[in-house]
Motif scaffolding. Sequence first.
Motif, PDB file in Angstrom:
ATOM      1  N   SER A 486       0.832  -1.216   0.000  1.00 46.94           N
ATOM      2  CA  SER A 486       0.000   0.000   0.000  1.00 46.94           C
ATOM      3  C   SER A 486       0.863   1.262   0.000  1.00 46.94           C
ATOM      4  O   SER A 486       0.479   2.285  -0.577  1.00 46.94           O
ATOM      5  N   LYS A 557      -8.778   3.669  -8.525  1.00 43.30           N
ATOM      6  CA  LYS A 557      -9.766   2.928  -7.745  1.00 43.30           C
ATOM      7  C   LYS A 557      -9.912   1.490  -8.246  1.00 43.30           C
ATOM      8  O   LYS A 557     -10.347   0.616  -7.497  1.00 43.30           O
ATOM      9  N   ILE A 560      -7.289  -0.149  -6.393  1.00 50.16           N
ATOM     10  CA  ILE A 560      -7.732  -0.397  -5.004  1.00 50.16           C
ATOM     11  C   ILE A 560      -8.441  -1.741  -4.917  1.00 50.16           C
ATOM     12  O   ILE A 560      -8.209  -2.535  -3.996  1.00 50.16           O
ATOM     13  N   TRP A 561      -9.347  -2.003  -5.858  1.00 53.20           N
ATOM     14  CA  TRP A 561     -10.051  -3.301  -5.886  1.00 53.20           C
ATOM     15  C   TRP A 561      -9.028  -4.442  -5.949  1.00 53.20           C
ATOM     16  O   TRP A 561      -9.106  -5.410  -5.191  1.00 53.20           O
ATOM     17  N   GLY A 564      -7.336  -5.179  -2.715  1.00 50.36           N
ATOM     18  CA  GLY A 564      -8.159  -5.999  -1.818  1.00 50.36           C
ATOM     19  C   GLY A 564      -8.010  -7.473  -2.126  1.00 50.36           C
ATOM     20  O   GLY A 564      -7.904  -8.319  -1.222  1.00 50.36           O
ATOM     21  N   CYS A 613     -12.348  -2.256  -0.146  1.00 53.36           N
ATOM     22  CA  CYS A 613     -11.763  -2.150  -1.493  1.00 53.36           C
ATOM     23  C   CYS A 613     -12.714  -2.668  -2.565  1.00 53.36           C
ATOM     24  O   CYS A 613     -12.503  -2.406  -3.755  1.00 53.36           O
ATOM     25  N   ARG A 621     -14.766   3.518  -2.693  1.00 50.89           N
ATOM     26  CA  ARG A 621     -13.574   2.822  -2.223  1.00 50.89           C
ATOM     27  C   ARG A 621     -12.583   3.829  -1.647  1.00 50.89           C
ATOM     28  O   ARG A 621     -12.540   4.983  -2.089  1.00 50.89           O
ATOM     29  N   LEU A 627      -5.822   3.908   2.969  1.00 56.74           N
ATOM     30  CA  LEU A 627      -5.547   2.526   3.372  1.00 56.74           C
ATOM     31  C   LEU A 627      -4.280   2.423   4.208  1.00 56.74           C
ATOM     32  O   LEU A 627      -4.236   1.666   5.185  1.00 56.74           O
TER      33      LEU A 627
END
Length: 638
Positions: A486, A557, A560-561, A564, A613, A621, A627
């Motif tokens: 991250s 974003k 970001i998924w 996760g 996420c 998100r 994060l």
Amino acid sequence: MNMPDNILEEIFIKRSQQKKKTSPLNFKERLFVLTQDKISYYDYDVDKGKRKGLKGYVDTEKIKCVAIVLPDDNTPPERLYPFQIVYDEGPLYIFAKSDQVRKQWIRELKNVVQSNKDLMQKFHPRFWEDGMWKCCKQEDKKAMGCRVMESKNGGFLNRDNKSISRKPLPPTPEEEKLSRPLPPQPPVSSGFSVGMTVIAEYEYTPMASHDLELRKDEEYTLLDINDPNWFRARDKYGNEGYIPSNYIAQALNGLEKYDWYCKNINRSQAENLLKTENKDGGFLVRDSGKFTGKYTVSVFTKVGGETVGNCRHYNICVTAQDQFYLAENHNFSTIPELIIYHQHNAAGLVSRLKHIVSNRTEHAPSTAGLGYGGWEIDPRQLTFIRELGNGQFGVVKYGKWQGRHDVAIKMVKEGSMSEDDFIEEAKVMMKLCHENLVQLYGVCTKQRPIYIVTEYLANGCLLNYLRDGLQNPTGIMLLEMCKDISEGMTYLEANQYIHRDLAARNCLVDTNGTIKVTDFGLSRYVLDDEYLSSAGSKFPVRWSPPEVLLYCKFSSKSDIWAFGVLMWEVYTMGRMPYERWNNTEIVEKISTGQRLYRPQMANERVYSIMMSCWHERADERPTFQELVVIIKDLLFNM
């Protein structure tokens, strides 16, 4: 006594931030004083009308949000007008005596903080209480707000008096191919300035003719800092040249010269170092895992003469008078003075600090390129030693540059990459330099196949490391892996760089266990129609959010998924996501709201990070910066 720079001064009721449960005892009257730099609160003698001791303060530059809070039902009359000041440690809840006073303070606070970085665009209109946000029922204290800040309702304004708005999503791959704009150059590192004296933390042998040799612990004067990764400097003998900016520190800091200070080391790495040394009272000082500019003392102890010791971690605290301490009543003006004292006195620690344990002999960080200004590498200076694997673009080999520097060499098979476009961007990619990114050193473009030369990491791919190489992982160790990733992705996000293929297979592991992200942005140059199509087996469907699967809309974003899903890989020790579903089933089930299950090794708080996420809406998100804060907070409390 009212100081001249005071903007406002008022007695308010303050709610304790430390208590997990709220009760009448948690609400106390404090005298609040607002200046341009701080909002401070003091104990106050109501009977004598006198200010007493300082109880706490918040630097105004750290404030991210100022907003009203909606009172609960059956609220006592003295707590009908609450407002909140949100900063890194969470919300500070304050209760005004009237709505007029509350509006006055909110207005003045917003004037003070309007130019702050990272002002929030969404906030929580109700209290965090008993482990939950009362407005949206989220159980993560760092969860993104559920109400948008509106300019007409007290939203922040920038210097041009315009409302701050969200950044639009980046163009789709089809639009991108028309222009392929290069990402901006990373900004010059703040904190350094021309004329500043710096100290070398590592030895550096010049790799190009205009480089300057660095000798550890010697001082240098900065002459030019226009390139964020290479500063022009002068040594004490009058020699001038370029030095890597990540090899130096400000001479004023003072900690770099002490062997007990281990910069950029996390809790798990500190424990491994101390346990390897296996000395009772072995210690080191490291950067705090949660707060920038804060430090932790890690100590190894064998209580009662036991053969297998354990580690204790003590945060170095700071008094209101800027004195440092580990144990109350033992305060010191500097951290070195504190260490010297505890080398002779335990004073509340599990042991006195008997033996310095250091990682200062470890290899220096990677430089942005092999010397200043060079991105084209002569292939005759490369020695190929062994094959590491076969990637999307061809064979990857371990080798040496000039016979002395470890490198990884991707031999790009012809027809697999849009080479001209990549070569142009490689000049920018080389300038991306972060301890959690695999460093691009340069390219060999004068022959075919072309070579991509990068930093070499001895422990290889994270996916294989999880499946085969990691022994007896702890919850802290796994979460620190996620923190490393991250941190690297936060740097890419800040530089408006989208990875597009973030997964455990695209992360590498260093000898000390540090995780680094690799192959960022390379999927843009794939010339494989099967890879580019979501119907093809090579497309990273299992790491892709709905907007990518349905509309090929990539953004930070969508990264970001994927992060996760990568966390899920880490906590399942490298299992295949959605292992029982094919690609078509994955697209169908993701679109109807189904998500990966909670791994056995992940507690509810860790799983809640993964789930945050995987919001269907990209704008719901978190960012990577958010994060990092959440993960650091969780690590800090483990």
